[in-house]
Design a protein around this motif. Sequence first.
Motif, PDB file in Angstrom:
ATOM      1  N   GLN A 172      -9.018   7.165  -0.072  1.00  0.00           N
ATOM      2  CA  GLN A 172      -7.436   7.074  -0.628  1.00  0.00           C
ATOM      3  C   GLN A 172      -7.425   5.888  -1.880  1.00  0.00           C
ATOM      4  OE1 GLN A 172      -5.874   6.171   3.363  1.00  0.00           O
ATOM      5  NE2 GLN A 172      -4.747   7.807   3.238  1.00  0.00           N
ATOM      6  N   GLY A 173      -6.438   6.204  -2.505  1.00  0.00           N
ATOM      7  CA  GLY A 173      -6.270   5.071  -3.610  1.00  0.00           C
ATOM      8  C   GLY A 173      -5.292   3.950  -2.999  1.00  0.00           C
ATOM      9  N   VAL A 174      -5.804   2.851  -3.042  1.00  0.00           N
ATOM     10  CA  VAL A 174      -5.070   1.411  -2.508  1.00  0.00           C
ATOM     11  C   VAL A 174      -4.970   0.716  -3.504  1.00  0.00           C
ATOM     12  CG1 VAL A 174      -4.894  -0.206  -0.705  1.00  0.00           C
ATOM     13  CG2 VAL A 174      -6.052   1.867  -0.143  1.00  0.00           C
ATOM     14  N   ALA A 175      -3.585   0.125  -3.658  1.00  0.00           N
ATOM     15  CA  ALA A 175      -3.303  -0.727  -4.822  1.00  0.00           C
ATOM     16  C   ALA A 175      -2.091  -1.880  -3.925  1.00  0.00           C
ATOM     17  CB  ALA A 175      -2.797  -0.406  -5.978  1.00  0.00           C
ATOM     18  N   VAL A 176      -2.423  -3.107  -4.144  1.00  0.00           N
ATOM     19  CA  VAL A 176      -1.739  -4.270  -3.748  1.00  0.00           C
ATOM     20  C   VAL A 176      -0.957  -4.997  -4.748  1.00  0.00           C
ATOM     21  CG1 VAL A 176      -1.503  -6.358  -2.357  1.00  0.00           C
ATOM     22  CG2 VAL A 176      -3.374  -4.739  -1.708  1.00  0.00           C
ATOM     23  N   PHE A 177       0.337  -4.869  -4.693  1.00  0.00           N
ATOM     24  CA  PHE A 177       1.379  -5.639  -5.500  1.00  0.00           C
ATOM     25  C   PHE A 177       2.047  -6.831  -4.932  1.00  0.00           C
ATOM     26  CE2 PHE A 177       1.021  -1.188  -7.153  1.00  0.00           C
ATOM     27  CZ  PHE A 177       1.069  -1.389  -8.307  1.00  0.00           C
ATOM     28  N   GLY A 178       2.006  -8.079  -5.739  1.00  0.00           N
ATOM     29  CA  GLY A 178       2.711  -9.102  -5.311  1.00  0.00           C
ATOM     30  C   GLY A 178       4.186  -9.184  -5.120  1.00  0.00           C
ATOM     31  N   PRO A 179       4.864 -10.329  -4.888  1.00  0.00           N
ATOM     32  CA  PRO A 179       6.350 -10.546  -4.771  1.00  0.00           C
ATOM     33  C   PRO A 179       6.900 -10.160  -6.161  1.00  0.00           C
ATOM     34  CG  PRO A 179       5.186 -12.210  -3.691  1.00  0.00           C
ATOM     35  CD  PRO A 179       4.216 -11.529  -4.251  1.00  0.00           C
ATOM     36  N   ASP A 180       6.249 -10.399  -7.239  1.00  0.00           N
ATOM     37  CA  ASP A 180       6.628 -10.131  -8.545  1.00  0.00           C
ATOM     38  C   ASP A 180       6.439  -8.837  -9.200  1.00  0.00           C
ATOM     39  OD1 ASP A 180       3.797 -10.295  -8.655  1.00  0.00           O
ATOM     40  OD2 ASP A 180       3.794 -11.910 -10.388  1.00  0.00           O
ATOM     41  N   ARG A 181       6.079  -8.124  -8.311  1.00  0.00           N
ATOM     42  CA  ARG A 181       5.556  -6.322  -8.559  1.00  0.00           C
ATOM     43  C   ARG A 181       4.586  -6.395  -9.667  1.00  0.00           C
ATOM     44  NH1 ARG A 181      11.095  -6.383  -8.156  1.00  0.00           N
ATOM     45  NH2 ARG A 181      11.992  -5.292  -6.248  1.00  0.00           N
ATOM     46  N   ARG A 182       3.529  -7.326  -9.564  1.00  0.00           N
ATOM     47  CA  ARG A 182       2.385  -7.094 -10.626  1.00  0.00           C
ATOM     48  C   ARG A 182       1.083  -6.893  -9.734  1.00  0.00           C
ATOM     49  NH1 ARG A 182       3.101  -9.079 -15.581  1.00  0.00           N
ATOM     50  NH2 ARG A 182       4.869  -9.899 -16.190  1.00  0.00           N
ATOM     51  N   LEU A 183       0.199  -6.004 -10.453  1.00  0.00           N
ATOM     52  CA  LEU A 183      -0.965  -5.710  -9.708  1.00  0.00           C
ATOM     53  C   LEU A 183      -1.756  -6.627  -9.303  1.00  0.00           C
ATOM     54  CD1 LEU A 183      -2.480  -2.914  -8.735  1.00  0.00           C
ATOM     55  CD2 LEU A 183      -3.610  -2.994 -11.178  1.00  0.00           C
ATOM     56  N   ALA A 184      -2.323  -6.925  -8.019  1.00  0.00           N
ATOM     57  CA  ALA A 184      -3.089  -7.870  -7.596  1.00  0.00           C
ATOM     58  C   ALA A 184      -4.414  -7.323  -7.098  1.00  0.00           C
ATOM     59  CB  ALA A 184      -2.330  -8.463  -6.251  1.00  0.00           C
ATOM     60  N   SER A 185      -4.519  -6.343  -6.237  1.00  0.00           N
ATOM     61  CA  SER A 185      -5.829  -5.824  -6.035  1.00  0.00           C
ATOM     62  C   SER A 185      -5.631  -4.260  -6.120  1.00  0.00           C
ATOM     63  CB  SER A 185      -6.360  -6.228  -4.566  1.00  0.00           C
ATOM     64  OG  SER A 185      -6.389  -7.662  -4.730  1.00  0.00           O
ATOM     65  N   TRP A 186      -6.946  -3.672  -6.312  1.00  0.00           N
ATOM     66  CA  TRP A 186      -6.701  -2.039  -6.228  1.00  0.00           C
ATOM     67  C   TRP A 186      -8.324  -1.574  -5.991  1.00  0.00           C
ATOM     68  CZ3 TRP A 186      -6.969  -5.205 -10.066  1.00  0.00           C
ATOM     69  CH2 TRP A 186      -7.756  -5.218 -11.219  1.00  0.00           C
ATOM     70  N   ASN A 187      -8.481  -0.357  -5.601  1.00  0.00           N
ATOM     71  CA  ASN A 187      -9.559   0.392  -5.904  1.00  0.00           C
ATOM     72  C   ASN A 187      -9.932   1.196  -6.756  1.00  0.00           C
ATOM     73  OD1 ASN A 187      -8.150   2.344  -4.928  1.00  0.00           O
ATOM     74  ND2 ASN A 187      -9.507   2.634  -2.820  1.00  0.00           N
ATOM     75  N   GLN A 188     -10.960   1.971  -6.915  1.00  0.00           N
ATOM     76  CA  GLN A 188     -11.456   3.084  -8.038  1.00  0.00           C
ATOM     77  C   GLN A 188     -10.693   4.028  -7.804  1.00  0.00           C
ATOM     78  OE1 GLN A 188     -15.588   3.384  -8.504  1.00  0.00           O
ATOM     79  NE2 GLN A 188     -15.180   4.521 -10.568  1.00  0.00           N
ATOM     80  N   CYS A 189     -10.404   4.490  -6.409  1.00  0.00           N
ATOM     81  CA  CYS A 189      -9.877   5.881  -6.332  1.00  0.00           C
ATOM     82  C   CYS A 189      -8.279   5.792  -6.737  1.00  0.00           C
ATOM     83  CB  CYS A 189     -10.017   6.075  -4.626  1.00  0.00           C
ATOM     84  SG  CYS A 189      -9.339   7.891  -4.148  1.00  0.00           S
ATOM     85  N   PHE A 190      -7.723   4.725  -6.588  1.00  0.00           N
ATOM     86  CA  PHE A 190      -6.305   4.633  -7.098  1.00  0.00           C
ATOM     87  C   PHE A 190      -6.109   4.840  -8.495  1.00  0.00           C
ATOM     88  CE2 PHE A 190      -3.051   1.687  -9.224  1.00  0.00           C
ATOM     89  CZ  PHE A 190      -1.792   2.045  -8.222  1.00  0.00           C
ATOM     90  N   GLN A 191      -7.260   4.114  -9.299  1.00  0.00           N
ATOM     91  CA  GLN A 191      -7.168   4.690 -10.784  1.00  0.00           C
ATOM     92  C   GLN A 191      -7.412   5.922 -11.137  1.00  0.00           C
ATOM     93  OE1 GLN A 191     -10.484   2.250 -12.775  1.00  0.00           O
ATOM     94  NE2 GLN A 191     -10.070   3.432 -14.535  1.00  0.00           N
ATOM     95  N   VAL A 192      -8.338   6.648 -10.148  1.00  0.00           N
ATOM     96  CA  VAL A 192      -8.855   8.006 -10.517  1.00  0.00           C
ATOM     97  C   VAL A 192      -7.730   8.965 -10.217  1.00  0.00           C
ATOM     98  CG1 VAL A 192     -10.179   9.882  -9.809  1.00  0.00           C
ATOM     99  CG2 VAL A 192     -11.196   7.771 -10.424  1.00  0.00           C
ATOM    100  N   LEU A 193      -6.972   8.632  -9.064  1.00  0.00           N
ATOM    101  CA  LEU A 193      -5.893   9.659  -8.696  1.00  0.00           C
ATOM    102  C   LEU A 193      -4.796   9.489  -9.323  1.00  0.00           C
ATOM    103  CD1 LEU A 193      -6.018   9.120  -4.614  1.00  0.00           C
ATOM    104  CD2 LEU A 193      -7.005  11.232  -6.007  1.00  0.00           C
ATOM    105  N   LEU A 194      -4.324   8.560 -10.172  1.00  0.00           N
ATOM    106  CA  LEU A 194      -3.282   8.545 -10.897  1.00  0.00           C
ATOM    107  C   LEU A 194      -3.584   8.444 -12.479  1.00  0.00           C
ATOM    108  CD1 LEU A 194      -0.924   5.229  -9.371  1.00  0.00           C
ATOM    109  CD2 LEU A 194      -0.741   7.854  -9.263  1.00  0.00           C
ATOM    110  N   ASP A 195      -5.049   8.600 -12.620  1.00  0.00           N
ATOM    111  CA  ASP A 195      -5.425   8.949 -13.974  1.00  0.00           C
ATOM    112  C   ASP A 195      -5.091   7.942 -14.892  1.00  0.00           C
ATOM    113  OD1 ASP A 195      -6.868  10.198 -15.865  1.00  0.00           O
ATOM    114  OD2 ASP A 195      -5.071  11.573 -16.562  1.00  0.00           O
TER     115      ASP A 195
END
Length: 354
Positions: free
Chosen positions: A235-258
């Motif tokens: 699965q694609g996983v991405a973590v966003f902080g309280p400021d709604r900015r990308l903090a962590s993610w995996n490669q599958c997240f990038q691939v699934l959203l192209d």
Amino acid sequence: MGQYLVRRANVLVLVVPLIFLGLIGALSWERLNASRDARKWSQHSYAVLATMKDLAIALRDAERGQRGYVLTGKDEYLSPYREGRDRIAVLQGELQKLTADNDTQQGRLRALAPVVQHKLEELAQTVQARRDGGFEAALRIVDTDDGRNHMREAEAVLAAMLADEQRLLDERVAENDARAAWVRWLVVAGSVLAVLTLLWAARLLNEAWSRSYRTEAEQRYLALRLRTTLDSLSQGVAVFGPDRRLASWNQCFQVLLDLPKAMTRSGTPYGALAERTAEPGRPALETEDQIRHGSRNPREAVTYERERADGHHLEIRRTPMPDGGFVLTISDMTKRAQAEGVLREAQKMQAIGS
């Protein structure tokens, strides 16, 4: 713990040396003032000794001139006599001022004054007798031994005064040396203490740095484990902080959203990702307004599906976090959707056949 050690080191490096330097400075100043006073009194003793010696020399010079004149009758021998006689009065006055703080020496000066006066009178009488009555008249005065006795008595008093002043001088020099040594030892002790304090502070800083390095290494290891774990997911996983900015993610997240690599970096705003993945009439992600106002319960997870233009079916789940951020989980449901489509077609065919 590292910050505590750093604070302790800062206290040792800044506060403790300042306290000790202030203490050492105050004590050193007091000792230096005392040493200055002792040096002044030592110079005073030197002046008293020099004046006493000059007085003894003036008495001898006067007597030497008197004897020369008595023996020869030549007036040139009277010059040292007169010079010595005139200097004696001046030197007695100087000694009176210099020893004004010393009652013992003042008492000796009072005892010395009549002795010197008698000696000068004897010298003057002898000179006058030699001038008026010749050698034999002067010799009769000399033979009385009054002059010699007065001279011995004066020298005895001066010797006592010299011995007492020399004792005072020795005491003052010793006191000055002791104070100077005390200041030197104080400076040495303060320097050693400052060095030890700095060494202890350096040890604390080194310990804090070591702990910080170990903590940083552990954090890097945990981040690597998290990255490895995330990349191992289907699965694609991405973590966003309280400021709604990308903090962590995996490669599958990038691939699934192209998503391009340039956008998948720490700090990328969620709005930029939502805008990048949106297709005409078909947004892939929720808008920021939907995130802000779309859910009645802000702690409740939101799940929705999207179909990309290429036919891929995505299930997207947004899970809020306690700090105000959220986690996006994206699953590729294309095969399931295809299987469900096949199943529906089969059911339709079965219904037609029946």
